[in-house]
Enzyme design. Structure first.
Site, PDB file in Angstrom:
ATOM      1  N   ASP A  38       0.833  -1.209   0.000  1.00 23.36           N
ATOM      2  CA  ASP A  38       0.000   0.000   0.000  1.00 23.36           C
ATOM      3  C   ASP A  38       0.859   1.247   0.000  1.00 23.36           C
ATOM      4  O   ASP A  38       0.532   2.252  -0.623  1.00 23.36           O
ATOM      5  CB  ASP A  38      -0.912   0.029   1.234  1.00 23.36           C
ATOM      6  CG  ASP A  38      -2.093  -0.905   1.052  1.00 23.36           C
ATOM      7  OD1 ASP A  38      -2.340  -1.303  -0.103  1.00 23.36           O
ATOM      8  OD2 ASP A  38      -2.745  -1.241   2.050  1.00 23.36           O
ATOM      9  N   GLU A 114     -11.489 -29.719 -15.555  1.00 28.02           N
ATOM     10  CA  GLU A 114     -11.379 -28.519 -14.725  1.00 28.02           C
ATOM     11  C   GLU A 114     -12.514 -28.527 -13.702  1.00 28.02           C
ATOM     12  O   GLU A 114     -13.512 -29.206 -13.900  1.00 28.02           O
ATOM     13  CB  GLU A 114     -11.515 -27.259 -15.606  1.00 28.02           C
ATOM     14  CG  GLU A 114     -10.431 -27.174 -16.663  1.00 28.02           C
ATOM     15  CD  GLU A 114     -10.690 -26.087 -17.707  1.00 28.02           C
ATOM     16  OE1 GLU A 114     -11.508 -25.196 -17.471  1.00 28.02           O
ATOM     17  OE2 GLU A 114     -10.048 -26.163 -18.769  1.00 28.02           O
ATOM     18  N   LYS A 116     -15.731 -26.860 -12.023  1.00 27.92           N
ATOM     19  CA  LYS A 116     -16.738 -25.934 -12.530  1.00 27.92           C
ATOM     20  C   LYS A 116     -17.024 -24.900 -11.454  1.00 27.92           C
ATOM     21  O   LYS A 116     -17.683 -25.181 -10.457  1.00 27.92           O
ATOM     22  CB  LYS A 116     -18.015 -26.678 -12.909  1.00 27.92           C
ATOM     23  CG  LYS A 116     -19.005 -25.794 -13.613  1.00 27.92           C
ATOM     24  CD  LYS A 116     -20.089 -26.617 -14.269  1.00 27.92           C
ATOM     25  CE  LYS A 116     -20.959 -25.763 -15.180  1.00 27.92           C
ATOM     26  NZ  LYS A 116     -21.725 -24.767 -14.494  1.00 27.92           N
ATOM     27  N   ASP A 118     -18.545 -21.834  -9.528  1.00 26.39           N
ATOM     28  CA  ASP A 118     -19.896 -21.299  -9.475  1.00 26.39           C
ATOM     29  C   ASP A 118     -19.834 -19.797  -9.231  1.00 26.39           C
ATOM     30  O   ASP A 118     -19.933 -19.323  -8.110  1.00 26.39           O
ATOM     31  CB  ASP A 118     -20.646 -22.002  -8.333  1.00 26.39           C
ATOM     32  CG  ASP A 118     -22.130 -21.893  -8.510  1.00 26.39           C
ATOM     33  OD1 ASP A 118     -22.556 -21.391  -9.561  1.00 26.39           O
ATOM     34  OD2 ASP A 118     -22.866 -22.309  -7.594  1.00 26.39           O
ATOM     35  N   TYR A 247     -10.272 -19.574 -18.221  1.00 21.72           N
ATOM     36  CA  TYR A 247     -10.338 -20.917 -18.800  1.00 21.72           C
ATOM     37  C   TYR A 247     -10.451 -20.922 -20.323  1.00 21.72           C
ATOM     38  O   TYR A 247     -10.450 -21.957 -20.938  1.00 21.72           O
ATOM     39  CB  TYR A 247     -11.457 -21.768 -18.190  1.00 21.72           C
ATOM     40  CG  TYR A 247     -12.824 -21.106 -18.102  1.00 21.72           C
ATOM     41  CD1 TYR A 247     -13.534 -20.755 -19.238  1.00 21.72           C
ATOM     42  CD2 TYR A 247     -13.399 -20.868 -16.857  1.00 21.72           C
ATOM     43  CE1 TYR A 247     -14.779 -20.166 -19.152  1.00 21.72           C
ATOM     44  CE2 TYR A 247     -14.649 -20.273 -16.754  1.00 21.72           C
ATOM     45  CZ  TYR A 247     -15.339 -19.915 -17.907  1.00 21.72           C
ATOM     46  OH  TYR A 247     -16.557 -19.331 -17.813  1.00 21.72           O
ATOM     47  N   LYS A 333     -21.994 -32.624 -12.972  1.00 19.93           N
ATOM     48  CA  LYS A 333     -22.342 -31.885 -11.759  1.00 19.93           C
ATOM     49  C   LYS A 333     -22.184 -32.731 -10.495  1.00 19.93           C
ATOM     50  O   LYS A 333     -22.304 -33.958 -10.533  1.00 19.93           O
ATOM     51  CB  LYS A 333     -23.802 -31.395 -11.842  1.00 19.93           C
ATOM     52  CG  LYS A 333     -24.085 -30.478 -13.016  1.00 19.93           C
ATOM     53  CD  LYS A 333     -23.392 -29.151 -12.926  1.00 19.93           C
ATOM     54  CE  LYS A 333     -24.215 -28.085 -12.260  1.00 19.93           C
ATOM     55  NZ  LYS A 333     -25.414 -27.636 -12.904  1.00 19.93           N
ATOM     56  N   CYS A 427     -37.039 -13.038  26.424  1.00 21.15           N
ATOM     57  CA  CYS A 427     -35.686 -13.182  25.918  1.00 21.15           C
ATOM     58  C   CYS A 427     -35.179 -14.573  26.292  1.00 21.15           C
ATOM     59  O   CYS A 427     -35.299 -14.984  27.441  1.00 21.15           O
ATOM     60  CB  CYS A 427     -34.790 -12.107  26.517  1.00 21.15           C
ATOM     61  SG  CYS A 427     -33.050 -12.446  26.259  1.00 21.15           S
ATOM     62  N   CYS A 430     -32.333 -13.991  29.252  1.00 19.80           N
ATOM     63  CA  CYS A 430     -32.549 -13.414  30.583  1.00 19.80           C
ATOM     64  C   CYS A 430     -34.002 -13.499  31.008  1.00 19.80           C
ATOM     65  O   CYS A 430     -34.330 -13.189  32.154  1.00 19.80           O
ATOM     66  CB  CYS A 430     -32.078 -11.972  30.609  1.00 19.80           C
ATOM     67  SG  CYS A 430     -33.137 -10.887  29.638  1.00 19.80           S
ATOM     68  N   CYS A 445     -34.623  -7.792  22.811  1.00 25.01           N
ATOM     69  CA  CYS A 445     -34.757  -7.948  24.253  1.00 25.01           C
ATOM     70  C   CYS A 445     -34.701  -6.545  24.853  1.00 25.01           C
ATOM     71  O   CYS A 445     -33.812  -5.765  24.520  1.00 25.01           O
ATOM     72  CB  CYS A 445     -33.588  -8.785  24.781  1.00 25.01           C
ATOM     73  SG  CYS A 445     -33.482  -8.756  26.571  1.00 25.01           S
ATOM     74  N   CYS A 450     -29.149  -7.956  29.975  1.00 25.34           N
ATOM     75  CA  CYS A 450     -29.135  -9.336  29.497  1.00 25.34           C
ATOM     76  C   CYS A 450     -27.703  -9.793  29.187  1.00 25.34           C
ATOM     77  O   CYS A 450     -26.935  -9.087  28.535  1.00 25.34           O
ATOM     78  CB  CYS A 450     -29.984  -9.413  28.253  1.00 25.34           C
ATOM     79  SG  CYS A 450     -29.986 -11.002  27.503  1.00 25.34           S
TER      80      CYS A 450
END
Ligand code: IVH
Length: 705
Positions: A38, A114, A116, A118, A247, A333, A427, A430, A445, A450
């Site tokens: 940076d 390869e 696949k 997603d 690819y 798949k 809650c 508590c 709550c 709590c």
């Protein structure tokens, strides 16, 4: 530095930055830290701002920036972006290869496999080595121009690397072919296709943030990538860590196989999948596929199968494309990540700000190789949207390591015994009351004592964006509460080594280190301090504006004597001296936030804790204070109207305040400047009538430079 020296330095910096970018984002290695990198980038940006004529499109400084867009331009694809046929079982693959062998009797069995990915398919164009366009798939013929956003992806090279002769020789090219490849890469427009992905970790980080902001969460990495790439503001995209895996290469080159194509993509500077492998038989393919089906959770990103590609590229044009996809590749798949099960119960869990989140208890079921017993439901609205009842048969989905979700109720399978789901009256922690605030989705709550609420509050206080105390992670905070060493945030500052040493996980050295890192944070930046308090609706941005306002106000009133403000008690007094309406004017951020702040500082218990912080030696620190001479907008009054393109509204306001200016919401004779953004309305008109100076965003930016 004179121009000639600057030119040389810029070139060196670019090469160095690009080298480390490549190591870090393409090869997943590093030689220098991110902050050192940076720092190099900053030096480059500074030099370029002195000599803007030296900025080139492939400079590392050009990744983020540019104006946010109104919409994406349409781009026609050079070659249609097609889809792929799917196989779900071994038989489908056998049948496919059988058909190919009948079509081509000399067909040899070489398959390049390869994973696949997603994510989102992307086409990148490079002209004479320089990246100049990125387009989404769209309908396959026409996609959208998302260049600005894709530029922010650090694994996308802004300039292609030209492979040298010996590298090209190694991938099997002869002298003539080597020259041809080098020339084509240098001189023509070439297109690279691949997948933009988001890691599952990054999705979880984003979702956590979205949840805190009350935004709906992203269902899976694919949606998250699509959502990110469709952001009109590239700065938002740059914060989401995306990666690009190549690819496909679209240019006529003398390449014999898919394997060599992938190798060439690597030589050009792209990230490719290390799992890619060449096989000679279907049995090997099935092994590869089964292995990744059961080990996909070890991968940092989501994959939904493998892609089997005929390795010898000479077969590709012969086999051609039929219908939706090519004959020369097939997606095999993995088993679906969905399953059906029964909802046994809904339990309520409590978060930092006291929000109750419903968690579904499910009849255990195997999904994608893991036994699932719980799923998130987010909130009551989600339960209502799904129409969910206890006892329902539901479809659940698991995406990678993401917590499973209920996506559908199979209503027809009900037998009448299903029960309605009600919000917990108490809650879960508590036993205190639970309430839904007007206009909010969440229930909370109402008991501020709590345990769970308190735990989250303490964790938030020391977390990264807040005090950022090293060594005080969630586990340690919980341990300290359980051992009654801390009960509110002020207690951190009275801890001693003796308190820590008897506890598990602590030795002499670690106890000493932790105490030191706590003591080091005794002087707290006001903005961080306000944020750390975990006041509802008061995030980092609001805290920052608030801090500047308080400090400036005080500075003006007290002749610059901000020393006094270090005292927490004085700070409380100042804040308490404002009415709800004053606060609204002061930070001008709407009634909900000001009311929340106001109430927080009226609460006796909160004040007690603040006073304890003071007694424990905590002091407030002010940052970035400009002296009178630098406050170039001192006393000037501004009105903002319309949408700004380069600055967020909060940033613009903060800048004005930092420089000593004031902000008003109504146009009147007293106003010095009206800053007009896009789609400004009546304020613009009114300013014209009153003869007030009207400036656009560019002029404003000049003013604050
Ligand atoms: S090859 C014919 N290779 O899958 C077009 N695609 O279902 C296919 N995908 O749109 C290009 N990983 O977005 C190819 N290793 C890989 C892939 C891959 C994921 C995606 C791609 C395509 C979709 C088709």
């Amino acid at each position: 530095m004179d121009k000639n020296k600057t030119i040389k330095r810029i070139e060196k910096l670019k090469t160095e930055i690009n080298y480390h970018r490549y190591l870090y984002h393409v090869e997943d290695r590093e030689e220098i830290s991110e902050s050192a990198l940076d720092s190099l980038k900053k030096e480059l940006a500074d030099l370029e701002s002195n000599f803007p004529e030296l900025i080139t499109p492939d400079s590392p400084t050009q990744r983020v920036g540019g104006k946010p867009l109104n919409k994406f331009e349409k781009i026609e694809h050079s070659v249609r972006m097609i889809s792929m046929f799917d196989a779900f079982a071994r038989d489908d693959v056998h049948n496919w290869i059988g058909r190919l062998k009948r079509l081509k009797s000399d067909f040899d069995s070489e398959y390049y496999c390869e994973l696949k990915l997603d994510g989102l398919a992307m086409a990148l164009r490079y002209k004479e080595l320089v990246f100049n366009l990125a387009a989404t798939r769209g309908d396959g013929m026409v996609g959208e121009n998302v260049t600005q956003n894709v530029k922010t992806i650090e694994s996308v090279p802004l300039r292609l690397r030209v492979p040298n002769k010996s590298e090209l020789k190694e991938i099997g090219l002869n002298i003539k072919e080597i020259n041809e490849v080098q020339n084509k890469i240098k001189k023509s427009e070439i297109e690279i296709r691949g997948e933009v992905v988001m890691t599952i970790k990054e999705l979880e980080r984003l979702n956590k943030k979205f949840e805190q902001l009350g935004k709906s969460v992203l269902a899976n990495p694919r949606n998250a990538v699509a959502g990110s790439i469709r952001q009109l503001n590239s700065e938002v995209v740059s914060e989401r860590k995306l990666a690009f895996y190549a690819y496909e290469l679209i240019v006529d080159l003398p390449l014999l196989t898919q394997g060599r194509k992938i190798k060439l993509l690597e030589l050009l500077g792209f990230k490719t999948l290390p799992q890619n492998s060449l096989f000679n038989s279907l049995d090997e393919i099935f092994k590869f596929r089964d292995y990744w089906a059961s080990h996909k959770n070890k991968l940092p990103f989501q994959v939904d199968g493998i892609v089997i590609k005929i390795n010898q590229l000479r077969f590709w044009p012969i086999l051609g494309i039929v219908g939706k996809g090519p004959r020369y590749m097939m997606a095999y798949k993995f088993p679906a990540e969905q399953s059906t099960t029964k909802l046994i119960d809904v339990k309520w869990q409590i978060g930092r700000t006291g929000i109750l989140t419903p968690i579904a208890t499910l009849e255990p079921v195997r999904v994608g190789g893991v036994i699932v017993t719980h799923a998130t439901l987010h909130n009551m609205d989600e339960i209502e949207r799904l129409g969910l009842r206890i006892g329902d048969t539901v479809i659940i989905e698991r995406a990678g390591d993401v917590i499973p979700k209920i996506i559908k109720v199979l209503v027809k399978l009900r037998d009448g015994s299903e029960k309605k789901i009600n919000i917990s009256k108490k809650c879960p922690n508590c036993g205190g009351g639970v309430k839904r605030a007007e206009g909010e989705v969440a229930y909370r709550c109402i008991n501020t004592d709590c345990y769970a609420v308190n735990l989250r509050r303490l964790m938030h206080f020391v977390s990264k964006g807040a005090l950022d105390i090293e060594g005080l992670g969630p586990k340690i905070v919980e341990q300290l509460i359980k051992n009654e060493k801390v009960s509110d945030v002020s207690d951190f500052f009275s801890l001693s080594e003796c308190d820590l040493k008897p506890l598990e996980r602590f030795a002499d050295k670690s106890a000493k280190n932790l105490i030191k890192s706590i003591q080091d944070k005794k002087q707290i930046d006001l903005a961080k301090f306000i944020y750390a308090l975990g006041i509802r609706h008061v995030g980092e941005g609001v805290s920052y504006s608030f801090a500047i306002m308080i400090a400036l106000k005080f500075q003006a009133d007290k002749n610059n004597n901000i020393e006094l403000l270090k005292d927490v008690k004085r700070l409380i007094k100042i804040i308490q001296s404002f009415s709800k309406e004053n606060l609204m004017d002061l930070i001008d951020l709407g009634p909900v936030i000001s009311e929340s702040l106001y109430n927080w500082f009226q609460n006796k218990k909160n004040i007690e804790v603040l006073m304890k912080l003071k007694d424990n030696g905590v002091q407030i620190k002010y940052h970035r204070f400009l002296d009178k001479k630098q406050r170039t907008l001192q006393g000037k009054k501004f009105v903002l109207t319309g949408t700004l393109e380069n600055l967020t509204r909060i940033d613009a306001k903060n800048k004005i305040r930092e420089l000593g200016g004031e902000i008003s919401t109504t146009v009147s004779k007293n106003i010095d400047y009206v800053i007009v953004g896009k789609n400004s309305g009546s304020k613009n008109e009114k300013a014209k009538n009153l003869g007030i100076k009207i400036i656009n965003e560019d002029k404003f930016i000049n003013l604050i430079k």
